[in-house]
Design a protein around this motif. Structure first.
Motif, short mmCIF file in Angstrom:
data_model
loop_
_atom_site.label_atom_id
_atom_site.label_comp_id
_atom_site.label_asym_id
_atom_site.label_seq_id
_atom_site.Cartn_x
_atom_site.Cartn_y
_atom_site.Cartn_z
N LEU A 177 0.86 -1.17 0.00
CA LEU A 177 0.00 0.00 0.00
C LEU A 177 0.90 1.23 0.00
CD1 LEU A 177 -2.71 1.49 0.31
CD2 LEU A 177 -2.43 1.23 2.79
N ALA A 178 0.85 2.00 -1.07
CA ALA A 178 1.68 3.21 -1.16
C ALA A 178 1.11 4.27 -0.23
CB ALA A 178 1.71 3.72 -2.60
N GLU A 179 1.95 4.78 0.65
CA GLU A 179 1.55 5.79 1.62
C GLU A 179 1.91 7.19 1.12
OE1 GLU A 179 0.11 4.94 4.58
OE2 GLU A 179 0.43 2.78 4.51
N ASP A 180 3.11 7.34 0.57
CA ASP A 180 3.60 8.62 0.08
C ASP A 180 4.41 8.40 -1.18
OD1 ASP A 180 2.84 10.51 2.18
OD2 ASP A 180 4.31 9.49 3.44
N ARG A 181 4.41 9.40 -2.04
CA ARG A 181 5.26 9.39 -3.23
C ARG A 181 5.91 10.76 -3.32
NH1 ARG A 181 0.50 7.17 -4.42
NH2 ARG A 181 0.38 5.16 -5.44
N ARG A 195 6.98 5.55 -0.10
CA ARG A 195 6.88 4.95 1.24
C ARG A 195 5.66 4.05 1.22
NH1 ARG A 195 4.28 5.98 6.13
NH2 ARG A 195 3.31 7.84 5.26
N TRP A 196 5.82 2.81 1.70
CA TRP A 196 4.76 1.82 1.60
C TRP A 196 4.62 1.02 2.88
CZ3 TRP A 196 7.84 -2.15 2.64
CH2 TRP A 196 9.12 -2.20 2.06
N THR A 197 3.47 0.36 2.99
CA THR A 197 3.25 -0.66 4.01
C THR A 197 3.14 -1.97 3.27
OG1 THR A 197 2.11 0.84 5.52
CG2 THR A 197 1.68 -1.51 5.80
N ARG A 256 2.06 -5.76 3.48
CA ARG A 256 1.18 -6.62 4.26
C ARG A 256 1.38 -8.07 3.82
NH1 ARG A 256 -4.32 -8.53 4.14
NH2 ARG A 256 -5.30 -8.31 6.18
N GLN A 280 6.80 -1.52 7.39
CA GLN A 280 6.88 -0.35 6.53
C GLN A 280 8.26 -0.19 5.96
OE1 GLN A 280 5.43 2.65 9.27
NE2 GLN A 280 3.46 2.61 8.21
N LEU A 297 10.47 1.90 2.34
CA LEU A 297 10.40 2.79 1.19
C LEU A 297 11.36 2.31 0.13
CD1 LEU A 297 13.01 4.98 1.04
CD2 LEU A 297 11.82 5.88 3.00
#
Length: 158
Positions: free
Chosen positions: A76-80, A92-94, A96, A128, A130
């Motif tokens: 899951l992409a959190e930030d780009r 930045r990703w999570t 799972r 988490q 990146l």
């Protein structure tokens, strides 16, 4: 001092399409599609500093993941963060993991490892990290992964 302009700078939209396509290939568990995103001589540096140069070695590094040895994985992409002039992106990703519930009569090493993980962290867990991605000609020339995890990671000699 201003940075020199890249010869073939990518637009923000170009970078977003490349990054999202790359992540989508991982989430579809499509190793061939993931490998299509790399240049022939690409460099992949794992979260623990191991380097893989060239598509063949990168593919071999990813194969256990795509065989399901770490369970079902999704990102899951959190930030780009995008640098169009340099052709770079940071995502930045999570990550799972869903570990399988059943077990074989004689489990292999991956199943034993997953049984241990299920006992320690449960059937579903996440961590988490990146990726710093360098693009060249619309392909990933370099992928460097960094992570933040609750389990300490050893750093062996290269």
């Amino acid at each position: 001092m201003p940075r020199p302009m890249a010869i073939h700078a990518l637009s923000r939209d170009d970078l977003l399409v490349l990054v999202d396509g790359f992540l989508d290939a991982f989430n579809r568990n499509d190793l061939d599609a993931v490998m299509h995103h790399f240049t022939e001589d690409a460099l992949y540096v794992t979260y623990n500093g191991k380097e893989h140069r060239g598509k063949g070695k990168i593919r071999a590094a990813f194969e256990p993941q795509f065989r399901g040895e770490f369970g079902k994985i999704s990102f899951l992409a959190e930030d780009r963060l995008l640098d169009e002039e340099a052709g770079k992106a940071m995502v930045r990703w999570t990550c799972r993991h869903e570990l399988e519930g059943g077990q074989a009569a004689l489990p292999g090493l991956a199943e034993v490892r997953n049984l241990v993980f299920r006992g320690v962290v449960g059937r579903v867990f996440a961590w988490q990290g990146l990726d710093v991605l360098h693009f060249e000609g619309g392909k990933v020339r370099e992928k460097r992964t960094y992570s933040q995890a609750h389990v300490p990671l050893g750093r062996g000699a290269r």
